[in-house]
Design an enzyme around this catalytic site. Structure first.
Site, PDB file in Angstrom:
ATOM      1  N   LYS A  16       0.821  -1.216   0.096  1.00 38.20           N
ATOM      2  CA  LYS A  16      -0.085  -0.064  -0.179  1.00 38.20           C
ATOM      3  C   LYS A  16       0.791   1.117   0.131  1.00 38.20           C
ATOM      4  CE  LYS A  16      -1.523  -1.471   3.791  1.00 38.20           C
ATOM      5  NZ  LYS A  16      -1.248  -2.797   3.799  1.00 38.20           N
ATOM      6  N   GLY A  40       3.353  -1.150   8.769  1.00 38.03           N
ATOM      7  CA  GLY A  40       4.621  -0.627   8.408  1.00 38.03           C
ATOM      8  C   GLY A  40       4.622  -0.603   6.859  1.00 38.03           C
ATOM      9  N   HIS A  41       4.560   0.475   6.513  1.00 36.80           N
ATOM     10  CA  HIS A  41       4.567   0.745   4.830  1.00 36.80           C
ATOM     11  C   HIS A  41       5.773   1.320   4.566  1.00 36.80           C
ATOM     12  CE1 HIS A  41      -0.200   1.818   5.540  1.00 36.80           C
ATOM     13  NE2 HIS A  41       0.254   0.434   5.955  1.00 36.80           N
ATOM     14  N   GLN A 223      -3.261  -2.228   7.346  1.00 37.27           N
ATOM     15  CA  GLN A 223      -3.703  -3.841   7.409  1.00 37.27           C
ATOM     16  C   GLN A 223      -4.323  -4.113   6.293  1.00 37.27           C
ATOM     17  OE1 GLN A 223      -4.465  -1.757  10.727  1.00 37.27           O
ATOM     18  NE2 GLN A 223      -2.252  -2.103  10.733  1.00 37.27           N
TER      19      GLN A 223
HETATM   20  P1  GDP Z   1       2.237  -2.181   3.126  1.00 32.34           P
HETATM   21  O1  GDP Z   1       2.240  -2.319   4.520  1.00 32.34           O
HETATM   22  O2  GDP Z   1       0.964  -2.598   2.333  1.00 32.34           O
HETATM   23  O3  GDP Z   1       2.711  -1.021   2.772  1.00 32.34           O
HETATM   24  O4  GDP Z   1       3.560  -3.205   2.430  1.00 32.34           O
HETATM   25  P2  GDP Z   1       4.950  -3.451   3.401  1.00 32.34           P
HETATM   26  O5  GDP Z   1       5.813  -2.307   3.083  1.00 32.34           O
HETATM   27  O6  GDP Z   1       4.651  -3.975   4.616  1.00 32.34           O
HETATM   28  O7  GDP Z   1       5.101  -4.733   2.498  1.00 32.34           O
HETATM   29  C1  GDP Z   1       5.648  -4.519   1.096  1.00 32.34           C
HETATM   30  C2  GDP Z   1       7.006  -4.835   0.690  1.00 32.34           C
HETATM   31  O8  GDP Z   1       7.132  -5.309  -0.540  1.00 32.34           O
HETATM   32  C3  GDP Z   1       7.996  -3.827   0.957  1.00 32.34           C
HETATM   33  O9  GDP Z   1       9.302  -4.371   1.519  1.00 32.34           O
HETATM   34  C4  GDP Z   1       7.958  -2.940  -0.291  1.00 32.34           C
HETATM   35  O10 GDP Z   1       9.157  -2.520  -0.460  1.00 32.34           O
HETATM   36  C5  GDP Z   1       8.105  -4.285  -1.307  1.00 32.34           C
HETATM   37  N1  GDP Z   1       7.249  -3.991  -2.471  1.00 32.34           N
HETATM   38  C6  GDP Z   1       6.499  -3.263  -2.944  1.00 32.34           C
HETATM   39  N2  GDP Z   1       5.823  -3.273  -4.216  1.00 32.34           N
HETATM   40  C7  GDP Z   1       6.911  -4.348  -4.663  1.00 32.34           C
HETATM   41  C8  GDP Z   1       6.952  -5.094  -5.804  1.00 32.34           C
HETATM   42  O11 GDP Z   1       5.946  -4.726  -6.912  1.00 32.34           O
HETATM   43  N3  GDP Z   1       7.811  -5.800  -6.046  1.00 32.34           N
HETATM   44  C9  GDP Z   1       8.847  -6.403  -5.193  1.00 32.34           C
HETATM   45  N4  GDP Z   1       9.701  -7.135  -5.417  1.00 32.34           N
HETATM   46  N5  GDP Z   1       8.575  -5.658  -3.869  1.00 32.34           N
HETATM   47  C10 GDP Z   1       7.712  -4.761  -3.548  1.00 32.34           C
HETATM   48  P1  IMO Z   2       0.219  -2.995   7.254  1.00 30.88           P
HETATM   49  O1  IMO Z   2      -0.432  -1.565   7.196  1.00 30.88           O
HETATM   50  C1  IMO Z   2       0.211  -7.340   8.364  1.00 30.88           C
HETATM   51  C2  IMO Z   2      -1.549  -8.402  12.097  1.00 30.88           C
HETATM   52  C3  IMO Z   2      -0.754  -9.010  12.919  1.00 30.88           C
HETATM   53  C4  IMO Z   2      -1.495  -9.816  13.636  1.00 30.88           C
HETATM   54  C5  IMO Z   2      -2.766  -9.197  13.746  1.00 30.88           C
HETATM   55  C6  IMO Z   2      -3.230  -8.440  15.104  1.00 30.88           C
HETATM   56  O2  IMO Z   2       1.796  -2.957   7.181  1.00 30.88           O
HETATM   57  O3  IMO Z   2      -0.241  -3.935   6.305  1.00 30.88           O
HETATM   58  P2  IMO Z   2      -2.490  -6.181  16.096  1.00 30.88           P
HETATM   59  O4  IMO Z   2      -1.251  -5.554  16.408  1.00 30.88           O
HETATM   60  O5  IMO Z   2      -3.092  -5.062  15.240  1.00 30.88           O
HETATM   61  O6  IMO Z   2      -3.235  -6.475  17.232  1.00 30.88           O
HETATM   62  O7  IMO Z   2      -2.131  -7.544  15.322  1.00 30.88           O
HETATM   63  O8  IMO Z   2      -2.910  -8.336  12.529  1.00 30.88           O
HETATM   64  N1  IMO Z   2      -1.091  -7.291  11.468  1.00 30.88           N
HETATM   65  C7  IMO Z   2      -0.626  -6.819  10.258  1.00 30.88           C
HETATM   66  N2  IMO Z   2      -0.153  -7.929   9.447  1.00 30.88           N
HETATM   67  N3  IMO Z   2       0.471  -5.956   7.947  1.00 30.88           N
HETATM   68  C8  IMO Z   2      -0.307  -4.920   8.913  1.00 30.88           C
HETATM   69  O9  IMO Z   2      -0.061  -3.764   8.694  1.00 30.88           O
HETATM   70  C9  IMO Z   2      -0.822  -5.559   9.981  1.00 30.88           C
HETATM   71  N4  IMO Z   2      -0.926  -4.998  11.222  1.00 30.88           N
HETATM   72  C10 IMO Z   2      -1.469  -6.014  11.826  1.00 30.88           C
HETATM   73  O10 IMO Z   2       0.339  -9.455  12.457  1.00 30.88           O
HETATM   74  O11 IMO Z   2      -1.770 -11.241  12.980  1.00 30.88           O
HETATM   75 MG    MG Z   3       3.129  -3.512   6.143  1.00 30.80          MG
END
Ligand code: GDP
Ligand code: IMO
Ligand code: MG
Length: 429
Positions: A16, A40-41, A223
């Site tokens: 996201k 964690g974005h 999430q």
């Molecule tokens: P979010 O929580 O939805 O913002 O996603 P996260 O940041 O937690 O996890 C997505 C992971 O995939 C991060 O390490 C990004 O840098 C990485 N990522 C996002 N888009 C792509 C993609 O198209 N390809 C690859 N290989 N990594 C990606």
């Molecule tokens: P983003 O925004 C993935 C999961 C936790 C656990 C459950 C409940 O980066 O996509 P909590 O701490 O909310 O009480 O945990 O939800 N969880 C996520 N999994 N991405 C997240 O956020 C999450 N935030 C919470 O791992 O299973």
């Molecule tokens: Mg994340």
């Protein structure tokens, strides 16, 4: 003018942050609507990685204003750390980040209660991020919580002590050792810093004024749909409404103001923490996806569970959110696979279904897959969807037909610029 909503369609971590960061210059305001530092974005810009937990993912650009909405829960320590990290990187935050007075505060004891509750659940634990999310939302709905606006009150410390006493009483029910003295000191220091920023607002008025002046807003979810408190795989969920209706609650925006709902989904599927995951690959294929996709949590560093794309779950998510277009991420992770599987339906006790069963936690689900030929090519050189390898196009065309929703963006790497658009996407923003 209007609000577009961007949210996760799976179990979180769909990418996201990356897509919000890319789209941000097209909007006047980026507003986070729920969740907290459990999120964690990740943004990768010019080879540098930034992980945002509470700050909206529009902060890296000069143009949009960033709002932390009333639906978000805030840990002052995490937020101050995030702001300082951004400023140290030369990203100005002052005047570009505003916080709803109605956003609830995560207190040090909320984190203790989260950890104590998880420890008491033993094997059945949720796998919470231990950021205090559930106890904070419990206090919000239980009408005990402290809100950001309260930090301006002269008797804030008295209010804090009142709620802490309740928490100490609750904590005595667990066999759990804790000491919050050090955390409290840091917490009050962070509260002081936030108070000095002078950026607390009535965000519902701010956002609706912006709309009436013809501005555009992108609401950023945290999430994913399958972690929604009402519709996710309860109780293995988070404690907020992650779906599109959560944007209305979490920002004070009417549904009539919403235009596009952009759903983010990986080309496969991951989940972190406990709970059902019908297409999980607890084998070397899953391990391969984890290694290539670097599937480790952006907040906790935990291994993400990996599996094939789950179309019944995606259809459910599209229905609940009213998704108008999909951004598919991490297609590049599957570059070297000979074949790619997509779960089209579940077989439960001999019966095929596309519905998510109420008893998903106990049901014996056999996913039924359709196989696709892998494209076996590096996607790096491609810059338009039209030129993509035929086998990847066949996979995408099938998904669009099956999901009755256009895939308008395809992400082919973590970096900001690794994003391909289909023509229809140009309607966004
Ligand atoms: P979010 O929580 O939805 O913002 O996603 P996260 O940041 O937690 O996890 C997505 C992971 O995939 C991060 O390490 C990004 O840098 C990485 N990522 C996002 N888009 C792509 C993609 O198209 N390809 C690859 N290989 N990594 C990606
Ligand atoms: P983003 O925004 C993935 C999961 C936790 C656990 C459950 C409940 O980066 O996509 P909590 O701490 O909310 O009480 O945990 O939800 N969880 C996520 N999994 N991405 C997240 O956020 C999450 N935030 C919470 O791992 O299973
Ligand atoms: Mg994340």
């Amino acid at each position: 003018m209007y609000v577009d909503i961007l949210l996760g369609l799976q179990w979180g971590d769909e990418g996201k942050g990356k897509i919000v960061d890319y789209l941000a210059p097209q909007y006047d305001v980026i507003a986070r609507f729920q969740g907290g530092p459990n999120a964690g974005h990740t943004l990768v810009i010019g080879g540098e990685k930034t992980i945002l937990h509470t700050v909206p993912s529009g902060i890296m650009h000069g143009k949009p204003v960033n709002i932390i909405g009333n639906g978000v829960v805030i840990d002052p320590v995490t937020l101050v750390h995030e702001i300082t990290t951004l400023e140290n990187k030369g990203i100005p935050v002052k005047g570009r980040l505003f916080i709803s007075k109605k956003a609830h505060l995560i207190l040090p004891m909320h984190k203790v209660l989260d950890a104590a509750s998880e420890a008491a659940k033993g094997q059945g634990k949720i796998g919470s991020t231990l950021r205090g999310i559930s106890p904070t939302y419990m206090d919000k709905t239980g009408r005990n919580g402290l809100r950001m606006g309260d930090i301006l009150s002269p008797d804030f410390k008295v209010q804090y002590q009142r709620i802490k006493d309740k928490h100490l009483h609750l904590a005595r029910q667990y066999d759990f050792e804790f000491n919050v003295t050090e955390d409290e000191t840091k917490w009050f220091e962070a509260v002081e810093i936030l108070r000095s920023h002078n950026n607390l607002i009535d965000s519902e008025y701010y956002l609706n004024d912006a709309l009436s002046k013809g501005k555009t807003i992108l609401a950023e979810g945290a999430q994913g749909t399958m972690l929604d408190i009402d519709f996710g795989t309860y109780p293995y969920v988070t404690s907020s409404n992650t779906i599109s209706s959560g944007a209305c609650n979490g920002l004070g925006i009417a549904p009539t103001k919403v235009k596009e709902v952009i759903g983010i989904a990986k080309a496969y599927c991951t989940r972190v923490g406990g709970g059902p995951f019908p297409t999980e690959l607890d084998n070397e294929v899953g391990e391969r996806i984890r290694q290539i996709g670097f599937e480790f949590g952006a907040t906790t560093g935990r291994k993400r569970r990996c599996g094939w794309i789950d179309l019944p779950a995606l259809k459910y998510a599209i229905m609940l959110n009213g998704v108008t277009q999909i951004a598919m991420t991490k297609a590049d992770v599957l570059n070297d696979f000979d074949s790619i599987e997509a779960c089209t339906h579940y077989n439960i006790n001999g019966t095929d279904t596309e519905n998510i069963p109420y008893d998903i936690n106990e049901a014996k689900i056999d996913p039924v897959y359709k196989s696709f030929k892998g494209w076996k090519q590096d996607l790096g050189p491609y810059s338009t969807v039209g030129e993509l390898p035929t086998d990847l196009k066949a996979y995408l065309t099938f998904l669009e037909g099956h999901l009755h929703t256009p895939i308008t963006m395809l992400s082919t790497g973590p970096e900001r610029e690794k994003l391909l658009f289909k023509n229809s996407m140009e309607v966004v923003g």
